[in-house]
Design a protein around this motif. Structure first.
Motif, PDB file in Angstrom:
ATOM      1  N   ALA A  54     -14.793 -61.590 -53.323  1.00 47.38           N
ATOM      2  CA  ALA A  54     -14.747 -61.645 -54.674  1.00 47.38           C
ATOM      3  C   ALA A  54     -13.345 -62.562 -55.215  1.00 47.38           C
ATOM      4  CB  ALA A  54     -14.531 -60.158 -55.537  1.00 47.38           C
ATOM      5  N   LYS A  55     -12.329 -62.323 -54.477  1.00 43.83           N
ATOM      6  CA  LYS A  55     -11.080 -63.161 -54.686  1.00 43.83           C
ATOM      7  C   LYS A  55     -11.175 -64.517 -54.070  1.00 43.83           C
ATOM      8  CE  LYS A  55      -7.067 -61.531 -54.381  1.00 43.83           C
ATOM      9  NZ  LYS A  55      -6.201 -61.644 -55.658  1.00 43.83           N
ATOM     10  N   GLY A  56     -11.845 -64.608 -52.988  1.00 46.26           N
ATOM     11  CA  GLY A  56     -11.722 -65.819 -52.146  1.00 46.26           C
ATOM     12  C   GLY A  56     -10.473 -65.814 -51.459  1.00 46.26           C
ATOM     13  N   PRO A 141      -5.760 -55.611 -54.129  1.00 49.19           N
ATOM     14  CA  PRO A 141      -4.835 -56.955 -54.306  1.00 49.19           C
ATOM     15  C   PRO A 141      -4.844 -57.019 -55.940  1.00 49.19           C
ATOM     16  CG  PRO A 141      -6.925 -57.724 -53.887  1.00 49.19           C
ATOM     17  CD  PRO A 141      -7.123 -56.074 -53.967  1.00 49.19           C
ATOM     18  N   SER A 142      -4.084 -58.022 -56.255  1.00 48.70           N
ATOM     19  CA  SER A 142      -4.180 -58.365 -57.870  1.00 48.70           C
ATOM     20  C   SER A 142      -5.589 -58.922 -57.969  1.00 48.70           C
ATOM     21  CB  SER A 142      -3.217 -59.409 -58.141  1.00 48.70           C
ATOM     22  OG  SER A 142      -3.175 -60.395 -57.474  1.00 48.70           O
ATOM     23  N   ALA A 143      -6.182 -58.576 -59.477  1.00 45.64           N
ATOM     24  CA  ALA A 143      -7.476 -58.652 -59.606  1.00 45.64           C
ATOM     25  C   ALA A 143      -7.774 -60.242 -59.963  1.00 45.64           C
ATOM     26  CB  ALA A 143      -7.948 -57.935 -60.425  1.00 45.64           C
ATOM     27  N   ASN A 144      -7.256 -61.201 -59.258  1.00 47.82           N
ATOM     28  CA  ASN A 144      -7.393 -62.619 -59.838  1.00 47.82           C
ATOM     29  C   ASN A 144      -8.019 -63.487 -58.449  1.00 47.82           C
ATOM     30  OD1 ASN A 144      -4.497 -61.782 -58.836  1.00 47.82           O
ATOM     31  ND2 ASN A 144      -4.533 -63.843 -58.365  1.00 47.82           N
ATOM     32  N   PRO A 145      -8.647 -64.427 -58.895  1.00 47.60           N
ATOM     33  CA  PRO A 145      -9.219 -65.544 -57.885  1.00 47.60           C
ATOM     34  C   PRO A 145      -7.997 -65.939 -56.990  1.00 47.60           C
ATOM     35  CG  PRO A 145     -10.168 -65.974 -59.501  1.00 47.60           C
ATOM     36  CD  PRO A 145      -9.188 -64.936 -60.199  1.00 47.60           C
ATOM     37  N   PRO A 149      -3.123 -67.410 -61.572  1.00 44.98           N
ATOM     38  CA  PRO A 149      -2.173 -66.189 -62.287  1.00 44.98           C
ATOM     39  C   PRO A 149      -2.680 -64.855 -62.284  1.00 44.98           C
ATOM     40  CG  PRO A 149      -2.087 -68.053 -63.593  1.00 44.98           C
ATOM     41  CD  PRO A 149      -3.400 -68.358 -62.598  1.00 44.98           C
ATOM     42  N   SER A 150      -1.754 -64.055 -61.984  1.00 43.07           N
ATOM     43  CA  SER A 150      -2.333 -62.597 -61.825  1.00 43.07           C
ATOM     44  C   SER A 150      -2.654 -61.989 -63.408  1.00 43.07           C
ATOM     45  CB  SER A 150      -1.323 -61.697 -61.444  1.00 43.07           C
ATOM     46  OG  SER A 150      -0.831 -62.018 -59.994  1.00 43.07           O
ATOM     47  N   PRO A 151      -3.680 -61.004 -63.315  1.00 48.74           N
ATOM     48  CA  PRO A 151      -4.079 -60.574 -64.543  1.00 48.74           C
ATOM     49  C   PRO A 151      -3.219 -59.376 -65.101  1.00 48.74           C
ATOM     50  CG  PRO A 151      -5.757 -59.754 -63.132  1.00 48.74           C
ATOM     51  CD  PRO A 151      -4.419 -60.398 -62.139  1.00 48.74           C
ATOM     52  N   VAL A 178       5.217 -58.304 -63.500  1.00 50.13           N
ATOM     53  CA  VAL A 178       5.245 -58.819 -62.371  1.00 50.13           C
ATOM     54  C   VAL A 178       4.729 -57.994 -60.998  1.00 50.13           C
ATOM     55  CG1 VAL A 178       6.673 -60.899 -62.618  1.00 50.13           C
ATOM     56  CG2 VAL A 178       7.550 -58.847 -62.013  1.00 50.13           C
ATOM     57  N   GLU A 179       4.415 -58.392 -60.090  1.00 49.07           N
ATOM     58  CA  GLU A 179       3.847 -57.392 -58.979  1.00 49.07           C
ATOM     59  C   GLU A 179       4.891 -56.341 -58.248  1.00 49.07           C
ATOM     60  OE1 GLU A 179       3.266 -60.664 -59.140  1.00 49.07           O
ATOM     61  OE2 GLU A 179       1.288 -61.143 -59.194  1.00 49.07           O
ATOM     62  N   SER A 180       4.455 -55.554 -57.650  1.00 50.18           N
ATOM     63  CA  SER A 180       5.522 -54.808 -57.118  1.00 50.18           C
ATOM     64  C   SER A 180       6.378 -55.546 -55.970  1.00 50.18           C
ATOM     65  CB  SER A 180       4.851 -53.565 -56.162  1.00 50.18           C
ATOM     66  OG  SER A 180       3.812 -54.030 -55.013  1.00 50.18           O
ATOM     67  N   ARG A 220      -0.235 -70.968 -51.726  1.00 51.35           N
ATOM     68  CA  ARG A 220      -0.230 -71.300 -53.158  1.00 51.35           C
ATOM     69  C   ARG A 220      -0.424 -70.056 -54.340  1.00 51.35           C
ATOM     70  NH1 ARG A 220      -1.985 -75.177 -57.391  1.00 51.35           N
ATOM     71  NH2 ARG A 220       0.004 -75.780 -58.406  1.00 51.35           N
ATOM     72  N   HIS A 221       0.140 -69.867 -55.287  1.00 51.53           N
ATOM     73  CA  HIS A 221       0.082 -68.778 -56.111  1.00 51.53           C
ATOM     74  C   HIS A 221       0.251 -68.927 -57.546  1.00 51.53           C
ATOM     75  CE1 HIS A 221      -0.243 -65.311 -52.798  1.00 51.53           C
ATOM     76  NE2 HIS A 221      -0.388 -64.974 -53.996  1.00 51.53           N
ATOM     77  N   TYR A 222      -0.141 -68.325 -58.300  1.00 50.53           N
ATOM     78  CA  TYR A 222      -0.047 -68.081 -59.664  1.00 50.53           C
ATOM     79  C   TYR A 222      -0.204 -69.290 -60.375  1.00 50.53           C
ATOM     80  CZ  TYR A 222       2.507 -64.480 -57.092  1.00 50.53           C
ATOM     81  OH  TYR A 222       2.678 -63.438 -56.431  1.00 50.53           O
TER      82      TYR A 222
HETATM   83 MG    MG Z   1      -1.647 -61.399 -55.983  1.00 52.89          MG
END
Ligand code: MG
Ligand code: TXA
Length: 318
Positions: A54-56, A141-145, A149-151, A178-180, A220-222
């Motif tokens: 789902a996230k790729g 994981p965070s629920a973003n592709p 950016p994280s949701p 922001v994440e843990s 690469r992120h966010y």
């Molecule tokens: Mg994440």
């Protein structure tokens, strides 16, 4: 995973349905204090592989296992070190992920083939109630592709992954944003693998600088669709002018009180790092939705929560 039907937006009163999705091998997005997670039963390899699909997400990037209390640790980790027990006492429920040697039985997909596992007890009442009700540890994981950016709201999840998951449990906007913090707790002192919502100052004066890094920090992120320019407050106006001269549509996420050219679309003002943490992912999404070419974000000092915020901003700006 049902791909053809629209995902359901579930409210807190529908917790039993949400828990049923997890127990039944489905994909459920749920709120935590940091960001929304995309969860599956951590012991169900097929379900967890569905999260990666789902996230790729690259298969070698392991997931964090979420449990409702520290008493679950022995089912997730083969050895609970004294350091881990101490950190769990001090920071759980809360935004600290402990990396330990993995217990047998976890789905191979959960650990990304590593001998270790990340585990945390989230500091969000609805997440805790969900985990209790589900009765299974939840890999999320965070629920973003991957790369986005994280949701921080249920709507963000629907917009990004709506056609690929079974449901979203709506808990309103995330309070931290922001994440843990991910910490290797196998030794005698914590080693920070990813900066996050628990600050180094809070962890311990002795917490070593990240001589190691989480697998996820390689990617690469966010990143929103527009270009992110990270600027010191004193340079923000000049950087915005420069982009305007190039003909770009320019917006800003700026420390309050800072003067900007009138042509700049103001996405939001913030007051310090904690405020920016809460606004950041929403701001990146709004900049994109506003059709901006460039988003100027003013830097915050790299202490406390400022470290995690600046880490995410640098990656978004890459
Ligand atoms: Mg994440
Ligand atoms: O706040 C959070 O941590 C959110 C919520 C949903 O709990 N989750 C989250 O998950 O941010 P994710 O997958 O987007 O980021 C997890 C990070 C990645 O950088 C991953 O590489 C690292 O944690 N990680 C997970 N398991 C690990 C392990 N066994 N060893 C080292 N790093 C690990």
């Amino acid at each position: 995973m049902s791909t053809a039907t629209r995902p359901r937006l579930l409210r807190a009163e529908q917790l039993d349905q949400a828990a049923g999705i997890l127990r039944g091998g489905g994909l459920l997005a749920f709120p935590t204090e940091t960001v929304y997670g995309l969860g599956a039963d951590a012991f169900d390899d097929e379900a967890v592989r569905g999260v990666f699909a789902a996230k790729g997400r690259p298969a070698d990037n392991p997931l964090i296992v979420h449990v409702p209390g520290p008493d679950w640790l022995p089912r997730i980790a083969s050895e609970v070190t004294p350091l881990a027990a101490d950190l769990a006492r001090r920071f759980w429920p809360g935004p600290l992920t402990l990396v330990l040697d993995a217990a047998a039985g976890l789905a191979p997909a959960t650990t990304g083939g590593q001998p270790t596992v990340g585990v945390r007890v989230p500091g969000h009442p609805l997440a805790l109630a969900l985990l209790e009700e589900a009765g299974v540890p939840v890999a999320a994981p965070s629920a973003n592709p991957s790369g986005r950016p994280s949701p921080t709201t249920a709507e963000h999840v629907l917009a990004d992954l709506g056609d690929r998951i079974d449901a979203v449990l709506d808990g309103g906007p995330c309070l931290v944003g922001v994440e843990s913090t991910v910490v290797d707790a196998r030794g005698t002192e914590p080693v920070v693998l990813r900066e996050g919502a628990v600050t180094r100052e809070e962890l311990a004066a002795t917490a070593r600088a990240g001589s190691a890094a989480s697998p996820g920090t390689r990617y690469r992120h966010y990143a929103p669709a527009c270009r992110v320019v990270l600027a010191q407050p004193a340079e923000a106006a000049a950087r915005a002018e420069e982009a305007l001269r190039d003909g770009a549509r320019v917006g800003a996420l700026a420390e309050s009180g800072l003067a900007l050219p009138p042509e700049v679309t103001l996405i939001a003002r913030f007051n310090g790092a904690a405020d920016l943490a809460r606004l950041l992912y929403q701001g990146l999404r709004e900049a994109e939705a506003a059709g901006l070419d460039v988003l100027v974000v003013t830097a915050v000092p790299e202490r406390g929560l400022g470290r995690a915020v600046m880490d995410r901003l640098r990656r978004a700006a890459e």
